[in-house]
Design a protein around this motif. Structure first.
Motif, short mmCIF file in Angstrom:
data_model
loop_
_atom_site.label_atom_id
_atom_site.label_comp_id
_atom_site.label_asym_id
_atom_site.label_seq_id
_atom_site.Cartn_x
_atom_site.Cartn_y
_atom_site.Cartn_z
N ILE A 182 0.85 -1.19 0.00
CA ILE A 182 0.00 0.00 0.00
C ILE A 182 0.89 1.24 0.00
O ILE A 182 1.81 1.34 0.80
CB ILE A 182 -0.92 0.01 1.24
N PRO A 183 0.64 2.16 -0.89
CA PRO A 183 1.49 3.37 -0.99
C PRO A 183 1.52 4.16 0.31
O PRO A 183 0.54 4.20 1.06
CB PRO A 183 0.81 4.18 -2.11
N PHE A 184 2.66 4.75 0.58
CA PHE A 184 2.86 5.66 1.71
C PHE A 184 2.71 4.97 3.07
O PHE A 184 2.30 5.59 4.05
CB PHE A 184 1.91 6.86 1.64
N THR A 185 3.02 3.69 3.14
CA THR A 185 3.02 3.00 4.44
C THR A 185 4.45 2.55 4.77
O THR A 185 5.26 2.34 3.87
CB THR A 185 2.12 1.75 4.42
N ASN A 186 4.71 2.45 6.06
CA ASN A 186 6.01 1.95 6.49
C ASN A 186 5.98 0.42 6.54
O ASN A 186 4.98 -0.17 6.93
CB ASN A 186 6.36 2.49 7.88
N SER A 187 7.07 -0.20 6.16
CA SER A 187 7.13 -1.66 6.16
C SER A 187 7.00 -2.19 7.59
O SER A 187 7.49 -1.59 8.55
CB SER A 187 8.44 -2.15 5.56
#
Length: 236
Positions: A182-187
């Motif tokens: 998902i874009p703009f999420t931290n791993s």
């Protein structure tokens, strides 16, 4: 009879002019109305009651999952995964993943009973005195000190195996992988085995402490004559 009378008079005198500490310190080694041996055995009974009553519940199906006091929720990092899955219509996947974490804890708790039994056997009079004079969860704290490390070493491999056996590791691995796209999420990459192990231990000790508090505060929770006699000292 004369000996018992002397002991009773001594206890009454102590209770009228001293503290519970003084009463316990001056109990005879053996015999009489209540002895140091009785104190030790009474505290062992209290711990045994808490262990067998509460830990046995956690060992069964839904012992953790349907007990709101100890139900294992997702770690903070995975709560983002859970929220993300629900937003894209995968609530059933999130629910199943949560259930599997709790199933692993239920499996591991079966390892606890023999470890607790050994710890209870080793209680000395000094241990028992400190527990009786201690706070509302002093007996639970005793068990934590004596068993935490051994329990962790027993729980961890069982939980790791359980998570793998029922597919939780794979399920959450796929969920995390999907979430990380998902874009703009931290791993996210939490250690599920350690997390569930810690939470399972917290749950076990929380339930034992609930029973201890009951015994300390409710006469009706004291299931044997010895428990009633020992904790009557605390009541005074």
């Amino acid at each position: 009879m004369k000996k018992i009378t002397i002991i009773l008079v001594t206890m009454i005198t102590l209770s009228s002019c001293g503290s519970l500490q003084e009463i316990v310190n001056n109990l005879p080694q053996g015999g009489g109305a209540l002895s140091q041996l009785d104190i030790g055995n009474g505290l062992r009974q209290a711990l045994d009651q808490g262990i067998h009553k509460e830990v046995t519940k956690l060992m069964g199906e839904n012992g953790f999952y349907k007990n709101e006091l100890v139900k294992i929720l997702l770690p903070e990092e995975l709560q983002k995964v859970d929220s993300g899955l629900r937003k894209i219509g995968l609530s059933s996947v999130a629910d199943e993943g949560l259930k599997l974490l709790n199933r692993a804890a239920e499996d591991a708790t079966k390892e606890a009973l023999p470890i607790f039994v050994n710890a209870v056997k080793d209680i000395t009079f000094d241990d028992a005195k400190n527990i009786l004079l201690g706070d509302q969860r002093a007996a639970t704290s005793y068990l934590e000190t004596r068993t935490q490390q051994e329990l962790y070493s027993k729980f961890s491999p069982v939980i790791q195996n359980s998570l793998g056996k029922v597919g939780a590791t794979d399920l959450w691995g796929k969920a995390i992988t999907k979430y990380n796209t998902i874009p703009f999420t931290n791993s996210v990459n939490p250690d599920l085995t350690d997390y569930v192990t810690q939470k399972a231990l917290e749950g076990v000790f929380k339930m034992i402490s609930q029973e201890e508090i009951e015994i300390r505060n409710k006469v009706g929770a004291r299931s044997t004559d010895l428990l009633k006699r020992v904790f009557a000292l605390q009541d005074n």
